[in-house]
Each structure stands twice: as C-alpha cells, then as structure tokens.
Motif scaffolding. Structure first.
Motif, PDB file in Angstrom:
ATOM      1  N   LEU A   1       2.113  -9.866 -12.757  1.00 35.36           N
ATOM      2  CA  LEU A   1       1.116  -9.082 -13.489  1.00 35.36           C
ATOM      3  C   LEU A   1      -0.190  -9.113 -12.708  1.00 35.36           C
ATOM      4  CD1 LEU A   1       0.233  -7.514 -16.038  1.00 35.36           C
ATOM      5  CD2 LEU A   1      -0.275  -9.730 -17.107  1.00 35.36           C
ATOM      6  N   TRP A   2      -0.669  -7.944 -12.331  1.00 35.91           N
ATOM      7  CA  TRP A   2      -1.934  -7.814 -11.589  1.00 35.91           C
ATOM      8  C   TRP A   2      -2.961  -7.231 -12.541  1.00 35.91           C
ATOM      9  CZ3 TRP A   2      -3.322  -3.607  -7.480  1.00 35.91           C
ATOM     10  CH2 TRP A   2      -4.477  -3.988  -6.789  1.00 35.91           C
ATOM     11  N   GLN A   3      -3.987  -8.026 -12.874  1.00 34.89           N
ATOM     12  CA  GLN A   3      -4.976  -7.607 -13.853  1.00 34.89           C
ATOM     13  C   GLN A   3      -6.286  -7.268 -13.149  1.00 34.89           C
ATOM     14  OE1 GLN A   3      -4.108  -9.912 -17.817  1.00 34.89           O
ATOM     15  NE2 GLN A   3      -4.155 -11.373 -16.155  1.00 34.89           N
ATOM     16  N   LEU A   4      -6.670  -6.000 -13.242  1.00 32.38           N
ATOM     17  CA  LEU A   4      -7.819  -5.509 -12.516  1.00 32.38           C
ATOM     18  C   LEU A   4      -9.103  -5.671 -13.313  1.00 32.38           C
ATOM     19  CD1 LEU A   4      -5.337  -4.185 -11.128  1.00 32.38           C
ATOM     20  CD2 LEU A   4      -6.828  -2.294 -10.529  1.00 32.38           C
ATOM     21  N   PRO A   5     -10.227  -5.897 -12.613  1.00 29.13           N
ATOM     22  CA  PRO A   5     -11.506  -6.048 -13.305  1.00 29.13           C
ATOM     23  C   PRO A   5     -11.903  -4.769 -14.011  1.00 29.13           C
ATOM     24  CG  PRO A   5     -11.825  -5.836 -10.936  1.00 29.13           C
ATOM     25  CD  PRO A   5     -10.357  -5.998 -11.158  1.00 29.13           C
ATOM     26  N   GLY A   6     -12.772  -4.947 -15.021  1.00 25.89           N
ATOM     27  CA  GLY A   6     -13.153  -3.885 -15.954  1.00 25.89           C
ATOM     28  C   GLY A   6     -13.365  -2.483 -15.450  1.00 25.89           C
ATOM     29  N   TRP A   7     -14.574  -2.021 -15.425  1.00 24.90           N
ATOM     30  CA  TRP A   7     -14.868  -0.616 -15.157  1.00 24.90           C
ATOM     31  C   TRP A   7     -15.855  -0.554 -14.005  1.00 24.90           C
ATOM     32  CZ3 TRP A   7     -12.319   3.355 -17.210  1.00 24.90           C
ATOM     33  CH2 TRP A   7     -12.829   4.653 -17.076  1.00 24.90           C
ATOM     34  N   ASP A   8     -15.725   0.445 -13.155  1.00 26.36           N
ATOM     35  CA  ASP A   8     -16.624   0.587 -12.017  1.00 26.36           C
ATOM     36  C   ASP A   8     -17.001   2.050 -11.863  1.00 26.36           C
ATOM     37  OD1 ASP A   8     -18.014   0.510  -9.637  1.00 26.36           O
ATOM     38  OD2 ASP A   8     -16.626  -0.856  -8.654  1.00 26.36           O
ATOM     39  N   ASP A   9     -18.223   2.399 -12.277  1.00 23.60           N
ATOM     40  CA  ASP A   9     -18.675   3.785 -12.210  1.00 23.60           C
ATOM     41  C   ASP A   9     -18.863   4.284 -10.776  1.00 23.60           C
ATOM     42  OD1 ASP A   9     -18.765   4.265 -14.976  1.00 23.60           O
ATOM     43  OD2 ASP A   9     -20.727   3.299 -15.136  1.00 23.60           O
ATOM     44  N   ARG A  10     -18.866   3.360  -9.821  1.00 26.86           N
ATOM     45  CA  ARG A  10     -19.090   3.752  -8.430  1.00 26.86           C
ATOM     46  C   ARG A  10     -17.826   4.277  -7.755  1.00 26.86           C
ATOM     47  NH1 ARG A  10     -21.079  -2.106  -6.997  1.00 26.86           N
ATOM     48  NH2 ARG A  10     -19.228  -2.398  -8.281  1.00 26.86           N
ATOM     49  N   VAL A  11     -16.684   4.035  -8.383  1.00 28.84           N
ATOM     50  CA  VAL A  11     -15.398   4.389  -7.769  1.00 28.84           C
ATOM     51  C   VAL A  11     -14.621   5.296  -8.725  1.00 28.84           C
ATOM     52  CG1 VAL A  11     -13.221   3.493  -6.852  1.00 28.84           C
ATOM     53  CG2 VAL A  11     -15.342   2.187  -6.540  1.00 28.84           C
ATOM     54  N   PRO A  12     -14.094   6.420  -8.249  1.00 28.32           N
ATOM     55  CA  PRO A  12     -13.295   7.294  -9.118  1.00 28.32           C
ATOM     56  C   PRO A  12     -12.100   6.546  -9.703  1.00 28.32           C
ATOM     57  CG  PRO A  12     -13.814   8.400  -7.054  1.00 28.32           C
ATOM     58  CD  PRO A  12     -14.219   6.972  -6.879  1.00 28.32           C
ATOM     59  N   LEU A  13     -11.838   6.798 -10.965  1.00 31.53           N
ATOM     60  CA  LEU A  13     -10.716   6.142 -11.620  1.00 31.53           C
ATOM     61  C   LEU A  13      -9.408   6.464 -10.896  1.00 31.53           C
ATOM     62  CD1 LEU A  13      -9.532   4.456 -13.881  1.00 31.53           C
ATOM     63  CD2 LEU A  13      -9.620   6.470 -15.368  1.00 31.53           C
ATOM     64  N   GLU A  14      -9.295   7.684 -10.377  1.00 27.27           N
ATOM     65  CA  GLU A  14      -8.076   8.078  -9.661  1.00 27.27           C
ATOM     66  C   GLU A  14      -7.825   7.170  -8.457  1.00 27.27           C
ATOM     67  OE1 GLU A  14      -9.542  11.564 -11.949  1.00 27.27           O
ATOM     68  OE2 GLU A  14     -10.457  10.043 -10.637  1.00 27.27           O
ATOM     69  N   GLU A  15      -8.887   6.747  -7.797  1.00 28.59           N
ATOM     70  CA  GLU A  15      -8.729   5.860  -6.639  1.00 28.59           C
ATOM     71  C   GLU A  15      -8.175   4.510  -7.072  1.00 28.59           C
ATOM     72  OE1 GLU A  15     -11.518   3.649  -3.267  1.00 28.59           O
ATOM     73  OE2 GLU A  15     -12.133   5.602  -4.073  1.00 28.59           O
ATOM     74  N   ARG A  16      -8.696   4.032  -8.173  1.00 30.39           N
ATOM     75  CA  ARG A  16      -8.216   2.755  -8.686  1.00 30.39           C
ATOM     76  C   ARG A  16      -6.742   2.846  -9.092  1.00 30.39           C
ATOM     77  NH1 ARG A  16     -11.117  -0.245 -13.745  1.00 30.39           N
ATOM     78  NH2 ARG A  16      -9.929  -2.178 -13.706  1.00 30.39           N
ATOM     79  N   LEU A  17      -6.388   3.924  -9.776  1.00 31.86           N
ATOM     80  CA  LEU A  17      -4.998   4.102 -10.192  1.00 31.86           C
ATOM     81  C   LEU A  17      -4.073   4.222  -8.985  1.00 31.86           C
ATOM     82  CD1 LEU A  17      -5.552   6.584 -13.152  1.00 31.86           C
ATOM     83  CD2 LEU A  17      -4.798   4.202 -13.322  1.00 31.86           C
ATOM     84  N   SER A  18      -4.551   4.834  -7.919  1.00 33.94           N
ATOM     85  CA  SER A  18      -3.712   4.966  -6.724  1.00 33.94           C
ATOM     86  C   SER A  18      -3.471   3.606  -6.084  1.00 33.94           C
ATOM     87  CB  SER A  18      -4.371   5.914  -5.712  1.00 33.94           C
ATOM     88  OG  SER A  18      -5.521   5.344  -5.113  1.00 33.94           O
ATOM     89  N   ALA A  19      -4.460   2.704  -6.161  1.00 34.82           N
ATOM     90  CA  ALA A  19      -4.276   1.356  -5.621  1.00 34.82           C
ATOM     91  C   ALA A  19      -3.176   0.619  -6.378  1.00 34.82           C
ATOM     92  CB  ALA A  19      -5.588   0.581  -5.702  1.00 34.82           C
ATOM     93  N   VAL A  20      -3.176   0.776  -7.709  1.00 34.68           N
ATOM     94  CA  VAL A  20      -2.144   0.132  -8.523  1.00 34.68           C
ATOM     95  C   VAL A  20      -0.772   0.691  -8.182  1.00 34.68           C
ATOM     96  CG1 VAL A  20      -1.321  -0.260 -10.863  1.00 34.68           C
ATOM     97  CG2 VAL A  20      -3.767  -0.325 -10.387  1.00 34.68           C
ATOM     98  N   GLN A  21      -0.697   1.999  -8.008  1.00 33.20           N
ATOM     99  CA  GLN A  21       0.589   2.608  -7.693  1.00 33.20           C
ATOM    100  C   GLN A  21       1.103   2.144  -6.339  1.00 33.20           C
ATOM    101  OE1 GLN A  21       0.756   6.964  -7.673  1.00 33.20           O
ATOM    102  NE2 GLN A  21       2.628   6.798  -8.876  1.00 33.20           N
ATOM    103  N   VAL A  22       0.211   2.058  -5.359  1.00 31.32           N
ATOM    104  CA  VAL A  22       0.597   1.555  -4.037  1.00 31.32           C
ATOM    105  C   VAL A  22       1.117   0.128  -4.151  1.00 31.32           C
ATOM    106  CG1 VAL A  22      -0.299   0.800  -1.796  1.00 31.32           C
ATOM    107  CG2 VAL A  22      -0.911   3.050  -2.691  1.00 31.32           C
TER     108      VAL A  22
END
Length: 316
Positions: free
Chosen positions: A116-137
């Motif tokens: 289980l990889w638990q990511l830190p809260g919210w980051d307005d500086r980075v697009p949510l799509e970028e974060r989701l792509s990291a999880v998918q990778v």
C-alpha cells in the motif's frame, strides 16, 4: 487477529496495525525487532512506515529485520507513505519526486514492492493528473499493489476518485489515512462520509490520542512517556487540554466498569467505528505493543460506546 477489507478493494489488513514512527528515535533496533515478532505472532499484518520517520531510519531498521528473516516479508502488508523532501525533480506530489521517493523507500526496506503506497495530501502546485499518472506507473511497474491518500479533506478524496474514473485510470485510491480518536474526531465531519460513499477504507493513526487516552498523564508526565521526549513532546501536548481531561476521565470510568484498561477502551472505540479498516498503534517496546494487541478480544457494550460518543462529540 481479525482481518478486514480496505474499503471495497480486495486488500485485507489486520484491524490493528503496527506503526513505526518512533523507530530509530525513541525505539532502538532491538526493541523494534521484538515489536515486529510480537506483532506477527499475534496475527498482525499491517505495518505502517514513512520516509520521514527518523529521516529514513525507521525504514532502514524495518528493512534490516526483513533481510535478516526476523519475520517473513510475505506475511506483512507494508504500507509506506509520504513524498521526498524538495529536490531537483520537484516537490511532494510532482511525478518525478513521488517515484524517486518510492524507489528510495523500496531500497531502504529491501523489497521490490509496497503493498500500500499512501501519498501525501493535496498539492495545488502539481496537476492532479500528474499525480495520478505516478500512481499508475508505480502499480503497472509492479512497485506498488494498492494506493491511498494521507490526511485528505473529504472533497480532495472525492475529487481524486472521480478524476481517476474520468481519466479511465484503473488505479483508484483504496485507503485514506488520518488521525482519529476520541480526542480527535474531525474525520467524521467530512472525510469519513466521503470514504464510505466512495468505497475507501479508513486507516486511523493515533487512535490512543497520542497516548493521552491511556490515562498516563492524569497525574503529571511520566519520565518514560512520549511527553517527556524532546522529539515527541509537542506531538503529545497538542492533545492535552481541559476537553481531553473530561474525555479521559470517561474512558477511565468505562475501563473500571469493564475490568479492562483505558488503552483497550480507547482503541476498541476507534477500531470498531464504521468505515475503519485498521487502527495503527505505536509502542515503546514489545510489552506495550502486546497490551494494545490484547484488545482484540474486547468489544464495547452499546451503552458505553454511546456514552463515549456523547462526551467526545466534536463541534459541528
């Protein structure tokens, strides 16, 4: 120990988890190993760690014990959380930073994947799509089995789930980790309703109110307690106030009536709240951890649960 599904996912974890926040700081290598053995012998599976615990020392200690075969890696559900410090690849939720932090965690733990990889809260500086792509990778590369979020607001969790679905992302968050106890019920205002609506499981940290609910601070500050630690004192003091004192007294009264410990009452209350998949506890040594594990056989009567609900009701 009983196991529970994390939300609607196929992931199952022990309903009491082992936290490693003090490892490498107030808990030495030997004591950490004793905790790990005691935890597994009692049927525990969920072990929570983060790269910020002791600046990586906690993960190094856990990895060393796994490498020595102290317990079987495959018997554990390893939950790692957090992003790396700011660096050339970006900060926190940037894809490069997240994946670099994940790889560093895997190296310290000496394993090829996190359950289980638990990511830190919210980051307005980075697009949510970028974060989701990291999880998918991370999932498609085999480095991660499931993903979750750390301390999101309810709307942030809901937005993440719905954006992932809109993008056709097959990797949806299965967990939300947040502080939750009789002293801190903020999660009920927004986060817990969101987790239940979206089929996400809650992993509660600090279920003992940072140790305050055990009653150890009613007559002062014990020399061997977290409140006496230079590192952890501010963490504990945030939960010591007049409201907390009233709640602690109610917990002590309930424990006396049930013939059990205040620790058992406080932990059982969190563990059995709707939507909670697991409550993560930390301990100074194996004996302290065993006391937490002993709550497995305890279920609070409805009238006591209702009384505790009433005295700890958060401001709405």
């Amino acid at each position: 120990m009983q196991r529970r599904r994390v939300g609607d996912s196929g992931l199952q974890v022990s309903r009491i988890g082992l936290g490693t926040m003090t490892w490498g700081e107030d808990t030495d290598v030997e004591s950490a190993g004793e905790q790990l053995i005691a935890f597994v012998e009692e049927g525990g599976t969920l072990v929570e760690t983060a790269n910020v615990y002791g600046d990586g020392k906690a993960q190094e200690i856990l990895g060393a014990h796994l490498a020595d075969g102290l317990v079987d890696r495959d018997s554990l559900v390893l939950a790692g959380r957090g992003g790396p410090p700011p660096g050339p690849l970006g900060e926190n939720a940037a894809r490069g930073a997240l994946l670099a932090g994940l790889d560093a965690t895997l190296r310290r733990l000496g394993t090829d994947h996190l359950d289980l990889w638990q990511l830190p809260g919210w980051d307005d500086r980075v697009p949510l799509e970028e974060r989701l792509s990291a999880v998918q990778v991370a999932v498609l590369s085999g480095r991660v089995r499931y993903a979750g979020l750390v301390a999101p607001a309810g709307w942030q969790l809901a937005t993440t789930v719905e954006r992932a679905r809109h993008l056709g992302n097959i990797v949806l968050p299965v967990s939300a980790q947040a502080e939750y106890s009789l002293l801190h019920r903020t999660a009920e205002l927004e986060l817990l309703p969101a987790t239940r609506h979206h089929g996400v499981g809650m992993i509660a940290w600090a279920p003992l109110g940072r140790g305050v609910l055990t009653g150890k601070y009613t007559d002062g500050t014990p020399a061997d307690s977290r409140a006496a630690s230079a590192v952890l004192a501010p963490y504990v003091e945030a939960r010591r106030n007049e409201r907390s004192a009233r709640i602690v007294q109610s917990v002590l009264t309930a424990a006396d009536g049930l013939g059990t410990s205040p620790l058992a009452v406080a932990l059982a209350w969190v563990r059995d709240r709707p939507g909670v998949a697991s409550a993560v506890v930390g301990a100074r040594d194996a004996a302290q951890l065993t006391a937490s594990m002993a709550t497995e056989s305890i279920t609070l009567p409805a009238e006591i649960r209702a009384a505790l609900d009433d005295v700890s009701e958060p401001a709405r």
